[in-house]
Structures are given as C-alpha cells and as structure tokens.
Motif scaffolding. Structure first.
Motif, PDB file in Angstrom:
ATOM      1  N   CYS A 209      -1.148  -1.849   8.251  1.00  0.00           N
ATOM      2  CA  CYS A 209      -2.228  -2.828   8.426  1.00  0.00           C
ATOM      3  C   CYS A 209      -1.923  -3.719   9.628  1.00  0.00           C
ATOM      4  N   ILE A 210      -2.907  -3.879  10.513  1.00  0.00           N
ATOM      5  CA  ILE A 210      -2.680  -4.715  11.701  1.00  0.00           C
ATOM      6  C   ILE A 210      -2.722  -6.212  11.385  1.00  0.00           C
ATOM      7  N   GLU A 211      -3.165  -6.557  10.190  1.00  0.00           N
ATOM      8  CA  GLU A 211      -3.238  -7.964   9.791  1.00  0.00           C
ATOM      9  C   GLU A 211      -1.945  -8.400   9.086  1.00  0.00           C
ATOM     10  N   CYS A 212      -1.604  -7.730   8.000  1.00  0.00           N
ATOM     11  CA  CYS A 212      -0.452  -8.153   7.188  1.00  0.00           C
ATOM     12  C   CYS A 212       0.804  -7.317   7.465  1.00  0.00           C
ATOM     13  N   GLU A 213       0.658  -6.252   8.227  1.00  0.00           N
ATOM     14  CA  GLU A 213       1.753  -5.350   8.609  1.00  0.00           C
ATOM     15  C   GLU A 213       2.403  -4.647   7.418  1.00  0.00           C
ATOM     16  N   GLU A 214       1.645  -4.499   6.345  1.00  0.00           N
ATOM     17  CA  GLU A 214       2.087  -3.730   5.185  1.00  0.00           C
ATOM     18  C   GLU A 214       1.470  -2.339   5.267  1.00  0.00           C
ATOM     19  N   PRO A 215       2.101  -1.336   4.638  1.00  0.00           N
ATOM     20  CA  PRO A 215       1.518   0.015   4.655  1.00  0.00           C
ATOM     21  C   PRO A 215       0.140   0.035   3.984  1.00  0.00           C
ATOM     22  N   ILE A 216      -0.776   0.776   4.594  1.00  0.00           N
ATOM     23  CA  ILE A 216      -2.101   0.987   4.010  1.00  0.00           C
ATOM     24  C   ILE A 216      -1.944   2.097   2.979  1.00  0.00           C
ATOM     25  N   ALA A 217      -2.562   1.934   1.825  1.00  0.00           N
ATOM     26  CA  ALA A 217      -2.464   2.946   0.770  1.00  0.00           C
ATOM     27  C   ALA A 217      -2.883   4.318   1.327  1.00  0.00           C
ATOM     28  N   PHE A 218      -2.102   5.343   1.010  1.00  0.00           N
ATOM     29  CA  PHE A 218      -2.374   6.676   1.549  1.00  0.00           C
ATOM     30  C   PHE A 218      -3.772   7.161   1.183  1.00  0.00           C
ATOM     31  N   GLN A 219      -4.214   6.869  -0.027  1.00  0.00           N
ATOM     32  CA  GLN A 219      -5.556   7.304  -0.432  1.00  0.00           C
ATOM     33  C   GLN A 219      -6.628   6.687   0.461  1.00  0.00           C
ATOM     34  N   ARG A 220      -6.425   5.447   0.881  1.00  0.00           N
ATOM     35  CA  ARG A 220      -7.380   4.807   1.804  1.00  0.00           C
ATOM     36  C   ARG A 220      -7.338   5.483   3.173  1.00  0.00           C
ATOM     37  N   VAL A 221      -6.142   5.751   3.668  1.00  0.00           N
ATOM     38  CA  VAL A 221      -6.005   6.400   4.975  1.00  0.00           C
ATOM     39  C   VAL A 221      -6.581   7.820   4.918  1.00  0.00           C
ATOM     40  N   LEU A 222      -6.402   8.480   3.809  1.00  0.00           N
ATOM     41  CA  LEU A 222      -6.955   9.830   3.662  1.00  0.00           C
ATOM     42  C   LEU A 222      -8.484   9.782   3.635  1.00  0.00           C
ATOM     43  N   LEU A 223      -9.024   8.779   2.980  1.00  0.00           N
ATOM     44  CA  LEU A 223     -10.477   8.626   2.898  1.00  0.00           C
ATOM     45  C   LEU A 223     -11.063   8.159   4.233  1.00  0.00           C
ATOM     46  N   ILE A 224     -10.391   7.207   4.865  1.00  0.00           N
ATOM     47  CA  ILE A 224     -10.843   6.648   6.150  1.00  0.00           C
ATOM     48  C   ILE A 224      -9.647   6.686   7.115  1.00  0.00           C
ATOM     49  N   PRO A 225      -9.415   7.834   7.766  1.00  0.00           N
ATOM     50  CA  PRO A 225      -8.228   7.975   8.611  1.00  0.00           C
ATOM     51  C   PRO A 225      -8.135   6.976   9.760  1.00  0.00           C
ATOM     52  N   GLU A 226      -9.262   6.413  10.150  1.00  0.00           N
ATOM     53  CA  GLU A 226      -9.246   5.451  11.253  1.00  0.00           C
ATOM     54  C   GLU A 226      -9.006   4.022  10.780  1.00  0.00           C
ATOM     55  N   SER A 227      -8.653   3.846   9.507  1.00  0.00           N
ATOM     56  CA  SER A 227      -8.410   2.509   8.947  1.00  0.00           C
ATOM     57  C   SER A 227      -7.293   1.798   9.691  1.00  0.00           C
ATOM     58  N   SER A 228      -7.551   0.540  10.004  1.00  0.00           N
ATOM     59  CA  SER A 228      -6.532  -0.301  10.622  1.00  0.00           C
ATOM     60  C   SER A 228      -6.098  -1.421   9.693  1.00  0.00           C
ATOM     61  N   TYR A 229      -6.850  -1.568   8.583  1.00  0.00           N
ATOM     62  CA  TYR A 229      -6.585  -2.653   7.637  1.00  0.00           C
ATOM     63  C   TYR A 229      -6.375  -2.099   6.240  1.00  0.00           C
ATOM     64  N   CYS A 230      -5.523  -2.770   5.483  1.00  0.00           N
ATOM     65  CA  CYS A 230      -5.390  -2.446   4.066  1.00  0.00           C
ATOM     66  C   CYS A 230      -6.637  -2.971   3.351  1.00  0.00           C
ATOM     67  N   VAL A 231      -6.800  -2.631   2.106  1.00  0.00           N
ATOM     68  CA  VAL A 231      -7.986  -3.043   1.356  1.00  0.00           C
ATOM     69  C   VAL A 231      -8.095  -4.567   1.290  1.00  0.00           C
ATOM     70  N   ASN A 232      -7.002  -5.227   0.991  1.00  0.00           N
ATOM     71  CA  ASN A 232      -7.029  -6.698   0.850  1.00  0.00           C
ATOM     72  C   ASN A 232      -7.427  -7.393   2.149  1.00  0.00           C
ATOM     73  N   CYS A 233      -6.836  -6.978   3.261  1.00  0.00           N
ATOM     74  CA  CYS A 233      -7.152  -7.605   4.553  1.00  0.00           C
ATOM     75  C   CYS A 233      -8.577  -7.257   4.995  1.00  0.00           C
ATOM     76  N   ALA A 234      -9.017  -6.051   4.696  1.00  0.00           N
ATOM     77  CA  ALA A 234     -10.394  -5.673   5.025  1.00  0.00           C
ATOM     78  C   ALA A 234     -11.373  -6.559   4.268  1.00  0.00           C
ATOM     79  N   LYS A 235     -11.082  -6.819   2.992  1.00  0.00           N
ATOM     80  CA  LYS A 235     -11.951  -7.706   2.200  1.00  0.00           C
ATOM     81  C   LYS A 235     -11.945  -9.124   2.756  1.00  0.00           C
TER      82      LYS A 235
END
Length: 114
Positions: free
Chosen positions: A84-110
C-alpha cells in the motif's frame, strides 16, 4: 508475495489486458462522430450523442485501466508491488488478484474514498 502468487498475477494481468484490448477495439468502432447534417430528428440525434458520450466515457475508463495494468505487469517483480502506498503494509493477495493495479489496501482505499 510468493513466486507462485506473482505467476498467478502475471497470468491474470495478461488475461485482463487481452480482454481490455478487445473491448477497446470494439468501443473504437462505435465512437464514430455523428454528422451535424444527419437527417435524424433532433430527439434521436440527441439520444445518439448521449449514447456516444457514455461510450466515450467507457472507452476512457478502459484506456486508464489498460495503462494501469501495463504498469502493474512491468513492476510485478518490484519489491514494492503489492504494498500500500499510503500505510506501506502489504495489500491482501485476494485484493491484488481481483484488482492487480491496486495501489492501496482496503482500509486506505476506504479512508481516501477510492
């Protein structure tokens, strides 16, 4: 992220790029300008112009996603990919698999309304 997860992501991104390429080509065919001297009634012409606006928006969104997927594919092996470019924590693999271009984890995206 494991090597097998990266391989799975590469396949997913490639598949998504192929689908988007087909979608973009189909949209391009539908985005022909409507001639001003078209002998349609005003209402029908306005409807056609509105439909074209909707198609143009879909085309632009597909182009943006295509570019983001290309970027993701090129940077898949970078150690920061999937972080995640916001919190620098790993983005959940299921999220990256669903949206490979994700730059944010779910929490930071919200939090950022993304």
């Amino acid at each position: 992220m494991t090597r097998s997860e990266r391989h799975l992501l590469r396949e997913r991104i490639t598949s998504d790029l192929e689908s988007l390429d087909k979608e973009l080509k189909a949209l391009e065919l539908q985005l022909r300008p409507i001639a001003p001297d078209c002998s349609l009634g005003d209402l029908l012409r306005c409807e056609m112009m509105h439909d074209q606006e909707v198609l143009n928006r879909a085309y632009m969104e597909a182009k943006k996603r295509y570019s983001r997927l290309l970027y993701a594919k090129e940077h898949l092996e970078d150690e920061k990919y999937g972080i995640c470019i916001e919190c620098e924590e790993p983005i959940a693999f299921q999220r990256v698999l669903l949206i490979p271009e994700s730059s944010y984890c779910v929490n930071c995206a919200k939090e950022n309304n993304l």
